[in-house]
Design a protein around this motif. Structure first.
Motif, PDB file in Angstrom:
ATOM      1  N   TRP A 210       5.123   1.861   7.799  1.00  0.00           N
ATOM      2  CA  TRP A 210       6.311   2.466   7.157  1.00  0.00           C
ATOM      3  C   TRP A 210       5.946   3.895   6.790  1.00  0.00           C
ATOM      4  O   TRP A 210       4.970   4.122   6.076  1.00  0.00           O
ATOM      5  CB  TRP A 210       6.669   1.654   5.906  1.00  0.00           C
ATOM      6  CG  TRP A 210       7.835   2.138   5.104  1.00  0.00           C
ATOM      7  CD1 TRP A 210       7.777   2.847   3.934  1.00  0.00           C
ATOM      8  CD2 TRP A 210       9.224   1.943   5.377  1.00  0.00           C
ATOM      9  NE1 TRP A 210       9.034   3.091   3.460  1.00  0.00           N
ATOM     10  CE2 TRP A 210       9.958   2.548   4.329  1.00  0.00           C
ATOM     11  CE3 TRP A 210       9.935   1.314   6.394  1.00  0.00           C
ATOM     12  CZ2 TRP A 210      11.345   2.534   4.267  1.00  0.00           C
ATOM     13  CZ3 TRP A 210      11.319   1.304   6.323  1.00  0.00           C
ATOM     14  CH2 TRP A 210      12.011   1.904   5.277  1.00  0.00           C
ATOM     15  N   GLU A 211       6.736   4.864   7.297  1.00  0.00           N
ATOM     16  CA  GLU A 211       6.315   6.250   7.075  1.00  0.00           C
ATOM     17  C   GLU A 211       7.136   6.983   6.027  1.00  0.00           C
ATOM     18  O   GLU A 211       6.807   8.111   5.663  1.00  0.00           O
ATOM     19  CB  GLU A 211       6.338   7.028   8.398  1.00  0.00           C
ATOM     20  CG  GLU A 211       7.697   7.062   9.035  1.00  0.00           C
ATOM     21  CD  GLU A 211       7.640   7.598  10.458  1.00  0.00           C
ATOM     22  OE1 GLU A 211       8.706   8.011  10.955  1.00  0.00           O
ATOM     23  OE2 GLU A 211       6.541   7.594  11.053  1.00  0.00           O
ATOM     24  N   HIS A 212       8.193   6.335   5.507  1.00  0.00           N
ATOM     25  CA  HIS A 212       9.109   7.068   4.608  1.00  0.00           C
ATOM     26  C   HIS A 212       8.594   7.188   3.178  1.00  0.00           C
ATOM     27  O   HIS A 212       8.994   8.090   2.451  1.00  0.00           O
ATOM     28  CB  HIS A 212      10.478   6.392   4.596  1.00  0.00           C
ATOM     29  CG  HIS A 212      11.016   6.189   5.979  1.00  0.00           C
ATOM     30  ND1 HIS A 212      11.389   7.247   6.773  1.00  0.00           N
ATOM     31  CD2 HIS A 212      11.193   5.064   6.721  1.00  0.00           C
ATOM     32  CE1 HIS A 212      11.799   6.780   7.943  1.00  0.00           C
ATOM     33  NE2 HIS A 212      11.682   5.459   7.939  1.00  0.00           N
ATOM     34  N   HIS A 213       7.766   6.230   2.750  1.00  0.00           N
ATOM     35  CA  HIS A 213       7.259   6.269   1.375  1.00  0.00           C
ATOM     36  C   HIS A 213       5.764   5.962   1.367  1.00  0.00           C
ATOM     37  O   HIS A 213       5.286   5.179   2.185  1.00  0.00           O
ATOM     38  CB  HIS A 213       7.951   5.223   0.491  1.00  0.00           C
ATOM     39  CG  HIS A 213       9.424   5.398   0.386  1.00  0.00           C
ATOM     40  ND1 HIS A 213      10.311   4.699   1.157  1.00  0.00           N
ATOM     41  CD2 HIS A 213      10.159   6.198  -0.419  1.00  0.00           C
ATOM     42  CE1 HIS A 213      11.541   5.071   0.851  1.00  0.00           C
ATOM     43  NE2 HIS A 213      11.485   5.976  -0.099  1.00  0.00           N
ATOM     44  N   GLN A 214       5.098   6.523   0.346  1.00  0.00           N
ATOM     45  CA  GLN A 214       3.686   6.175   0.139  1.00  0.00           C
ATOM     46  C   GLN A 214       3.554   5.080  -0.933  1.00  0.00           C
ATOM     47  O   GLN A 214       2.565   4.370  -0.974  1.00  0.00           O
ATOM     48  CB  GLN A 214       2.886   7.422  -0.286  1.00  0.00           C
ATOM     49  CG  GLN A 214       2.561   8.358   0.865  1.00  0.00           C
ATOM     50  CD  GLN A 214       3.790   8.969   1.504  1.00  0.00           C
ATOM     51  OE1 GLN A 214       4.621   9.569   0.814  1.00  0.00           O
ATOM     52  NE2 GLN A 214       3.931   8.807   2.811  1.00  0.00           N
ATOM     53  N   TRP A 225       5.544  -4.365  -5.429  1.00  0.00           N
ATOM     54  CA  TRP A 225       5.055  -2.999  -5.225  1.00  0.00           C
ATOM     55  C   TRP A 225       4.305  -2.945  -3.900  1.00  0.00           C
ATOM     56  O   TRP A 225       3.535  -3.858  -3.574  1.00  0.00           O
ATOM     57  CB  TRP A 225       4.124  -2.618  -6.385  1.00  0.00           C
ATOM     58  CG  TRP A 225       3.270  -1.408  -6.123  1.00  0.00           C
ATOM     59  CD1 TRP A 225       1.957  -1.390  -5.730  1.00  0.00           C
ATOM     60  CD2 TRP A 225       3.666  -0.036  -6.240  1.00  0.00           C
ATOM     61  NE1 TRP A 225       1.525  -0.084  -5.598  1.00  0.00           N
ATOM     62  CE2 TRP A 225       2.551   0.764  -5.909  1.00  0.00           C
ATOM     63  CE3 TRP A 225       4.866   0.604  -6.576  1.00  0.00           C
ATOM     64  CZ2 TRP A 225       2.592   2.145  -5.918  1.00  0.00           C
ATOM     65  CZ3 TRP A 225       4.901   1.996  -6.582  1.00  0.00           C
ATOM     66  CH2 TRP A 225       3.780   2.750  -6.258  1.00  0.00           C
ATOM     67  N   LEU A 226       4.537  -1.870  -3.128  1.00  0.00           N
ATOM     68  CA  LEU A 226       3.890  -1.681  -1.822  1.00  0.00           C
ATOM     69  C   LEU A 226       3.354  -0.256  -1.772  1.00  0.00           C
ATOM     70  O   LEU A 226       4.093   0.675  -2.109  1.00  0.00           O
ATOM     71  CB  LEU A 226       4.905  -1.854  -0.691  1.00  0.00           C
ATOM     72  CG  LEU A 226       5.848  -3.070  -0.820  1.00  0.00           C
ATOM     73  CD1 LEU A 226       7.018  -2.958   0.138  1.00  0.00           C
ATOM     74  CD2 LEU A 226       5.060  -4.337  -0.547  1.00  0.00           C
ATOM     75  N   ALA A 227       2.101  -0.085  -1.367  1.00  0.00           N
ATOM     76  CA  ALA A 227       1.552   1.275  -1.359  1.00  0.00           C
ATOM     77  C   ALA A 227       0.646   1.489  -0.161  1.00  0.00           C
ATOM     78  O   ALA A 227      -0.115   0.607   0.231  1.00  0.00           O
ATOM     79  CB  ALA A 227       0.745   1.528  -2.632  1.00  0.00           C
ATOM     80  N   ASN A 228       0.759   2.689   0.386  1.00  0.00           N
ATOM     81  CA  ASN A 228      -0.153   3.119   1.440  1.00  0.00           C
ATOM     82  C   ASN A 228      -1.405   3.672   0.754  1.00  0.00           C
ATOM     83  O   ASN A 228      -1.461   4.848   0.387  1.00  0.00           O
ATOM     84  CB  ASN A 228       0.541   4.182   2.293  1.00  0.00           C
ATOM     85  CG  ASN A 228      -0.357   4.696   3.397  1.00  0.00           C
ATOM     86  OD1 ASN A 228      -1.541   4.349   3.456  1.00  0.00           O
ATOM     87  ND2 ASN A 228       0.197   5.519   4.266  1.00  0.00           N
ATOM     88  N   ASN A 229      -2.392   2.806   0.570  1.00  0.00           N
ATOM     89  CA  ASN A 229      -3.601   3.209  -0.157  1.00  0.00           C
ATOM     90  C   ASN A 229      -4.305   4.376   0.541  1.00  0.00           C
ATOM     91  O   ASN A 229      -4.908   5.227  -0.118  1.00  0.00           O
ATOM     92  CB  ASN A 229      -4.550   2.009  -0.262  1.00  0.00           C
ATOM     93  CG  ASN A 229      -5.627   2.206  -1.301  1.00  0.00           C
ATOM     94  OD1 ASN A 229      -5.366   2.087  -2.498  1.00  0.00           O
ATOM     95  ND2 ASN A 229      -6.838   2.541  -0.872  1.00  0.00           N
ATOM     96  N   SER A 230      -4.185   4.434   1.862  1.00  0.00           N
ATOM     97  CA  SER A 230      -4.864   5.491   2.627  1.00  0.00           C
ATOM     98  C   SER A 230      -4.214   6.851   2.418  1.00  0.00           C
ATOM     99  O   SER A 230      -4.790   7.874   2.811  1.00  0.00           O
ATOM    100  CB  SER A 230      -4.871   5.139   4.116  1.00  0.00           C
ATOM    101  OG  SER A 230      -5.464   3.881   4.302  1.00  0.00           O
ATOM    102  N   TRP A 242      -2.926  -0.914   3.302  1.00  0.00           N
ATOM    103  CA  TRP A 242      -1.757  -1.058   2.421  1.00  0.00           C
ATOM    104  C   TRP A 242      -2.081  -2.076   1.330  1.00  0.00           C
ATOM    105  O   TRP A 242      -2.765  -3.070   1.597  1.00  0.00           O
ATOM    106  CB  TRP A 242      -0.529  -1.508   3.215  1.00  0.00           C
ATOM    107  CG  TRP A 242       0.124  -0.333   3.895  1.00  0.00           C
ATOM    108  CD1 TRP A 242      -0.368   0.364   4.961  1.00  0.00           C
ATOM    109  CD2 TRP A 242       1.338   0.314   3.505  1.00  0.00           C
ATOM    110  NE1 TRP A 242       0.472   1.407   5.276  1.00  0.00           N
ATOM    111  CE2 TRP A 242       1.531   1.397   4.394  1.00  0.00           C
ATOM    112  CE3 TRP A 242       2.285   0.095   2.516  1.00  0.00           C
ATOM    113  CZ2 TRP A 242       2.634   2.250   4.304  1.00  0.00           C
ATOM    114  CZ3 TRP A 242       3.390   0.935   2.419  1.00  0.00           C
ATOM    115  CH2 TRP A 242       3.556   2.010   3.313  1.00  0.00           C
ATOM    116  N   VAL A 243      -1.579  -1.789   0.142  1.00  0.00           N
ATOM    117  CA  VAL A 243      -1.751  -2.727  -0.973  1.00  0.00           C
ATOM    118  C   VAL A 243      -0.377  -3.300  -1.318  1.00  0.00           C
ATOM    119  O   VAL A 243       0.602  -2.551  -1.490  1.00  0.00           O
ATOM    120  CB  VAL A 243      -2.389  -2.028  -2.197  1.00  0.00           C
ATOM    121  CG1 VAL A 243      -2.344  -2.930  -3.423  1.00  0.00           C
ATOM    122  CG2 VAL A 243      -3.838  -1.633  -1.884  1.00  0.00           C
ATOM    123  N   LEU A 244      -0.308  -4.618  -1.363  1.00  0.00           N
ATOM    124  CA  LEU A 244       0.952  -5.317  -1.633  1.00  0.00           C
ATOM    125  C   LEU A 244       0.779  -6.106  -2.922  1.00  0.00           C
ATOM    126  O   LEU A 244      -0.170  -6.892  -3.051  1.00  0.00           O
ATOM    127  CB  LEU A 244       1.281  -6.289  -0.492  1.00  0.00           C
ATOM    128  CG  LEU A 244       0.960  -5.819   0.940  1.00  0.00           C
ATOM    129  CD1 LEU A 244       1.210  -6.968   1.927  1.00  0.00           C
ATOM    130  CD2 LEU A 244       1.787  -4.597   1.312  1.00  0.00           C
TER     131      LEU A 244
END
Ligand SMILES: Cc1cc2nc3c(=O)[nH]c(=O)nc-3n(C[C@H](O)[C@H](O)[C@H](O)COP(=O)(O)OP(=O)(O)OC[C@H]3O[C@@H](n4cnc5c(N)ncnc54)[C@H](O)[C@@H]3O)c2cc1C
Length: 339
Positions: A210-214, A225-230, A242-244
């Motif tokens: 998913w590229e729209h949000h970090q 909560w979903l996060a692109n840890n990288s 990714w951290v979920l």
């Protein structure tokens, strides 16, 4: 810079239970006043819920995701005692997704993370202190004006004039109860009920799911909560970690589900939500029994003057990283030794 003052009162020996941000903050502020402070931590390293797990190629923040710095004393404290290189702003797009699938942006605010991982901050803070790791305080008993602390083998951990508890409410309540302080233990029951578990999963993808949000907060039956840890500063991952985080109610109802099953369910829900087909490579799951506090009462700290015992922690002040700092600072101000 925090207000540095030297002690004008007798030097006290103070035991601190827990080396999360609140324990380390209280320890540094009290040590700065000239007191002798020892921090006991049940885990191998400091940090508590400011946590990171080693993963192939780096690490993933599985506890707190970022922190704010609304209190003007917070960043100067971190800069002075942890150092500039241990944290940085996390730039990116942060979105809220409603139950109907509508997106809205997070409010404009600086969001900070530890670099290269969340634990960099607490590790640096701990270097100023006497932290005794892998030592679970089981109880304490009073002998005259002094408290003696005991570990789970009932071995003495030393005698102290004052004790500060910074463990989550259920663990602090049990400590008070095991030490015969029933009336004080009972006062924590509402806080105990207000803190919910959270399943956390870190999953590695070769491509961007998913590229729209970090970072995304989602209204969803499984996910929270979903996060692109990288995408956080100073991470040098190949591909993306990714951290979920699971929804609190879902986590509560799956508290005893095996970790592999939880990981599979969260990854499936995530891929469904963002419409991404690739299977992750590595996946790890971690269960937080005590994650975020949802208790309405926020007294900031607790101080039992007759016993010379104080309590600090995020759960007494907003339930977040910054709340842990606020709570510890307030407690130190309120303690007779801090006058
Ligand atoms: C999944 C998750 C996501 C989160 N996301 C965010 C976020 O994005 N932003 C934010 O601001 N906050 C977030 N938080 C909350 C944040 O992590 C906490 O507010 C903060 O780290 C709490 O710090 P603390 O020092 O009060 O407690 P803790 O970090 O819990 O520290 C308590 C310490 O006490 C130790 N301990 C307990 N019992 C004993 C004992 N008997 N003897 C010795 N040691 C003991 C524990 O091992 C622990 O190290 C999140 C938390 C979780 C779990």
């Amino acid at each position: 810079m925090p207000n540095e003052k030297s002690v004008s009162l007798p030097v006290r020996r103070i035991a601190i239970v827990g080396s999360g941000l609140s324990g380390l903050t209280a320890a540094i502020l009290l040590q700065q006043q000239g007191h002798k402070v020892v921090v006991f931590e049940k885990s191998r390293g400091p940090g508590g819920r400011l946590a990171a797990k080693r993963v192939p190629g780096g690490s993933a923040d599985i506890g707190a995701q970022y922190f704010t710095a609304r209190n003007p004393d917070f960043l100067p404290f971190l800069r002075h005692y942890a150092g500039d290189s241990t944290f940085a702003p996390w730039q990116g797009e942060f979105g809220f997704r409603s139950v109907t699938g509508q997106w809205s942006p997070f409010p404009e605010e600086h969001r900070y993370v530890g670099t290269p991982r969340m634990t960099a901050i607490t590790r640096a803070l701990s270097h100023h202190l006497d932290v005794v790791p892998e030592t679970r305080v089981k109880r304490f008993s009073r002998h005259g004006e002094q408290w003696t602390l005991y570990d789970t083998e009932d071995s003495s951990l030393g005698s102290f004039d004052q004790i500060i508890l910074t463990a989550p409410p259920a663990q602090s309540r049990d400590l008070l109860m095991d030490s015969g302080l029933e009336a004080e233990a009972v006062m924590l029951e509402d806080y105990v009920a207000g803190i919910l578990p959270c399943w956390a999963v870190a999953a590695h993808f070769n491509e961007t799911p998913w590229e729209h949000h970090q970072g995304m907060r989602v209204e969803h039956p499984v996910l929270y909560w979903l996060a692109n840890n990288s995408s956080k500063p100073d991470r040098k991952d190949e591909g993306e970690w990714w951290v979920l985080h699971a929804d609190p109610a879902w986590s509560q109802s799956h508290v005893d589900t095996p970790p592999e099953q939880v990981a599979a369910l969260l990854v499936e829900a995530f891929r469904d939500l963002v419409g991404f087909a690739e299977d992750p490579g590595e996946v790890i799951a971690h269960r937080w029994l005590y994650a975020r506090s949802a208790c309405d009462a926020q007294p900031g700290h607790l101080w039992f003057d007759e016993q010379q015992i104080g309590l600090a922690g995020d759960w007494l002040s907003g339930g977040r990283v910054e709340g842990a700092f606020d709570s510890a600072s307030q407690l130190v101000q309120a303690m007779p030794s801090g006058a």
